[in-house]
Each structure stands twice: as structure tokens, then as C-alpha cells.
Design an enzyme around this catalytic site. Sequence first.
Site, PDB file in Angstrom:
ATOM      1  N   GLU A  17       3.580  14.529   2.334  1.00 56.54           N
ATOM      2  CA  GLU A  17       2.563  13.627   1.770  1.00 56.54           C
ATOM      3  C   GLU A  17       1.952  12.690   2.807  1.00 56.54           C
ATOM      4  OE1 GLU A  17       3.904  11.417  -1.651  1.00 56.54           O
ATOM      5  OE2 GLU A  17       4.806  13.185  -2.552  1.00 56.54           O
ATOM      6  N   ASN A  57      -3.488   9.447   3.688  1.00 54.82           N
ATOM      7  CA  ASN A  57      -2.264   8.735   4.060  1.00 54.82           C
ATOM      8  C   ASN A  57      -2.077   8.560   5.561  1.00 54.82           C
ATOM      9  OD1 ASN A  57      -1.350   8.281   1.449  1.00 54.82           O
ATOM     10  ND2 ASN A  57      -0.255  10.227   1.342  1.00 54.82           N
ATOM     11  N   HIS A  91       0.962   4.351  -2.759  1.00 50.43           N
ATOM     12  CA  HIS A  91       0.725   5.733  -2.348  1.00 50.43           C
ATOM     13  C   HIS A  91       1.923   6.622  -2.664  1.00 50.43           C
ATOM     14  CE1 HIS A  91      -3.045   5.496   0.326  1.00 50.43           C
ATOM     15  NE2 HIS A  91      -2.989   4.396  -0.411  1.00 50.43           N
ATOM     16  N   ARG A 133       0.835  -1.201   0.000  1.00 50.27           N
ATOM     17  CA  ARG A 133       0.000   0.000   0.000  1.00 50.27           C
ATOM     18  C   ARG A 133       0.873   1.256   0.000  1.00 50.27           C
ATOM     19  NH1 ARG A 133      -3.964   2.107   4.807  1.00 50.27           N
ATOM     20  NH2 ARG A 133      -4.918   3.814   3.661  1.00 50.27           N
ATOM     21  N   SER A 158       8.929   9.987  -1.757  1.00 51.39           N
ATOM     22  CA  SER A 158       8.433  11.206  -1.121  1.00 51.39           C
ATOM     23  C   SER A 158       7.415  10.911  -0.013  1.00 51.39           C
ATOM     24  CB  SER A 158       7.825  12.150  -2.162  1.00 51.39           C
ATOM     25  OG  SER A 158       6.835  11.494  -2.933  1.00 51.39           O
ATOM     26  N   ASP A 205      -9.596  -9.857   2.127  1.00 44.73           N
ATOM     27  CA  ASP A 205      -9.910 -11.209   1.656  1.00 44.73           C
ATOM     28  C   ASP A 205     -10.102 -12.080   2.890  1.00 44.73           C
ATOM     29  OD1 ASP A 205      -9.956 -13.815   0.739  1.00 44.73           O
ATOM     30  OD2 ASP A 205      -7.908 -13.802  -0.050  1.00 44.73           O
ATOM     31  N   HIS A 258      -5.559  -6.235  -3.121  1.00 42.38           N
ATOM     32  CA  HIS A 258      -6.475  -6.406  -1.987  1.00 42.38           C
ATOM     33  C   HIS A 258      -6.582  -7.856  -1.533  1.00 42.38           C
ATOM     34  CE1 HIS A 258      -8.918  -2.405  -2.440  1.00 42.38           C
ATOM     35  NE2 HIS A 258      -7.713  -2.232  -1.940  1.00 42.38           N
ATOM     36  N   THR A 259      -5.867  -8.738  -2.175  1.00 42.47           N
ATOM     37  CA  THR A 259      -5.869 -10.129  -1.721  1.00 42.47           C
ATOM     38  C   THR A 259      -5.154 -10.274  -0.377  1.00 42.47           C
ATOM     39  OG1 THR A 259      -5.430 -12.414  -2.400  1.00 42.47           O
ATOM     40  CG2 THR A 259      -3.724 -10.801  -2.904  1.00 42.47           C
TER      41      THR A 259
END
Length: 324
Positions: A85, A91, A63, A59, A73, A244, A191-192
Site C-alpha cells: 500500500e 501514498n 491512509h 495522515r 497494512s 493552516d 488539515h488544521t
Amino acid sequence: MALLPILFITALSLFLTPAQSQLSLDYYHNSCPRFNQIVQDTITNKQINSPTTAAASLRLFFHDCLVNGCDGSILISSTPFNSAERDADINRSLPGDAFDVVVRAKTALELACPNTVSCADILAVATRDLVTMVGGPYYNVLLGRKDGLVSKSSYVEGKLPRPTMSISQIIELFASNGFSIQETVALCGAHTIGFSHCKEFSSGIYNYSRYSQYDTQYNPRFAQALQKACSDYQKNPTLSVFNDIMTPNKFDNMYFQNLPKGLGLLRSDHGLYSDPRTKPFVETFAADQSKFFQAFGKAMEKLSVYKVNTGRKGEIRHRCDAFN
């Protein structure tokens, strides 16, 4: 050099920008020979002690890359003079495990080969190695990125997919970065592994409409289980559910198998199966894990060289959370 890397580099060179063409698979072969081993040792220890690290790093990598390119960054800490950021609204929920694994690897690499390896390269390789460690595909990561010199929270809005977005919005967002619909669906397969906070899907399971408490795209028993699991989410915003529920810690194609059964967690998950533009790819990946792995690997190779800094553009940070 083996034949496969040679073929990979030849094919990739056809669409690399001048900056990207300065990258190579063996960039640290002479300057930091133990680079791969140090990263591997670091991520192995971290993943064993904290099994959410793989999903967290994946993730974090997304991002980082989608906002201003893969330049590290996202790792910069804010100061009284700059909101970075990582402090943008979307975030703030990024798990600390991912930041920690990069810091640990950077510390070890600075001891072995000072001022040589960029934080951006560490994040890219650590993410790949962690995905592979939890069962996902191995894919090539070109090296030689420089760390970015800018990190502003104001640059983040509109650059990252949100769980409440429609599929049209998600397709448009990825298309603006050069990704096809197939590549977009493959990347959504991340997303698994990992989890989502209850607040990200609460609108779909509580007081959804006059006719139903929950979105009817959910499997009824799943929706009821989610209602119980998230019952105190307003008091405890950290409550979360695995993306999942069948194989939450294994990178496989079960995420896609879940979607036709109404076992998708987020609005965007449901949309992937209901939208005619994305449904065929969901069905293909659900039926054949090797096709998903192949598509995911190619999409990650493409993402990992997105708007990279090379040469004199950027720097090698002494610390990953601060500019030199």
C-alpha cells in the site's frame, strides 16, 4: 474503572461489530502494563525533535484505516513479489516521521513485552496522543487490533480522498465507509495541522482560466503569496505550504475560520465552504472550537474501529514493516 469509560463502552457497544466488541480500553493492562507510557515517551521525544510528526501520523492513520480497515497494512514495505500500500501513487508522499515513530514505539514495546502489542494499536494510540500533544482533543481508543495479513498497492485507488476531488466525491467516499456529512467535515479539520505539496494545488494558482491566473475562491493576496512560494515546484516537487497558515503547528479550529476568508489551500478546502451541504458545519466549527473538538473526537473513535481484525484474524507482527 472510572464512570466515563464505562459509559463510553456501554454506548459504543450498541453499534460495534462482533470483531470490534473484542476491543477494550485496558486491553494491555496485564500483558503490557507500560504500554501507554512507552508510546507516550516515544511520541513526545519524536514530536519535540520533529514537529511535523503529529500531522504525519494523523495522515498515515487515515491512509491506513480507509483502505482496508485499521490494520497497520500501510506500514508494510514492498518486496520483489508484492507492491504494498505504501507504494501506491497517493501514498508515496507520506512523511517518514510517521513510519519512524511507530517503529520506535514498536522496538521499545518488544523489549518490554515481546509479541504482545500490534502495530495497528501503536499507530492508533500514537496518533491520538500526538493530536492531543499539539492541542487537539483527547478521545478514547479501544485496543486489541491485530495486524493485517495483506497489503497491496492495487487496493488503494479510489479509497482515499484526493485534494482535487469535488465535495460530492468526498462526501460519497466517506459515506461509503459509514460516515455522515458532519463527521466528514470534522475529519477534514485534520488539515488544521500539516502541509500540502505545491503540486496538489498548483492548478488553482497558475493559469487557472482565461480571466484569472488563480481560482477566485482564493483570497487575492494569499493566491499571490502561494504563486511566489511555489514558483519552482516543477523543479523541486518537495515544495510545500502549511494547510493552516495562521496556526500551522497547533490543532485548533483556525482551519475552519480561514475558509470563509479565502485562505483554504486545496480545492477540497474551498468546496467545504461553498457547498450548501457542508457549509453549515464549517460555520459551526469556525464559531465554536469545542463543538469541532467534540465532533472530531467522536469521528476519530468511529474511524479507529473501522474494519479491525481481532482474535485469530490477523497477527502480532514482530516488525511493523513486514509480515511474520
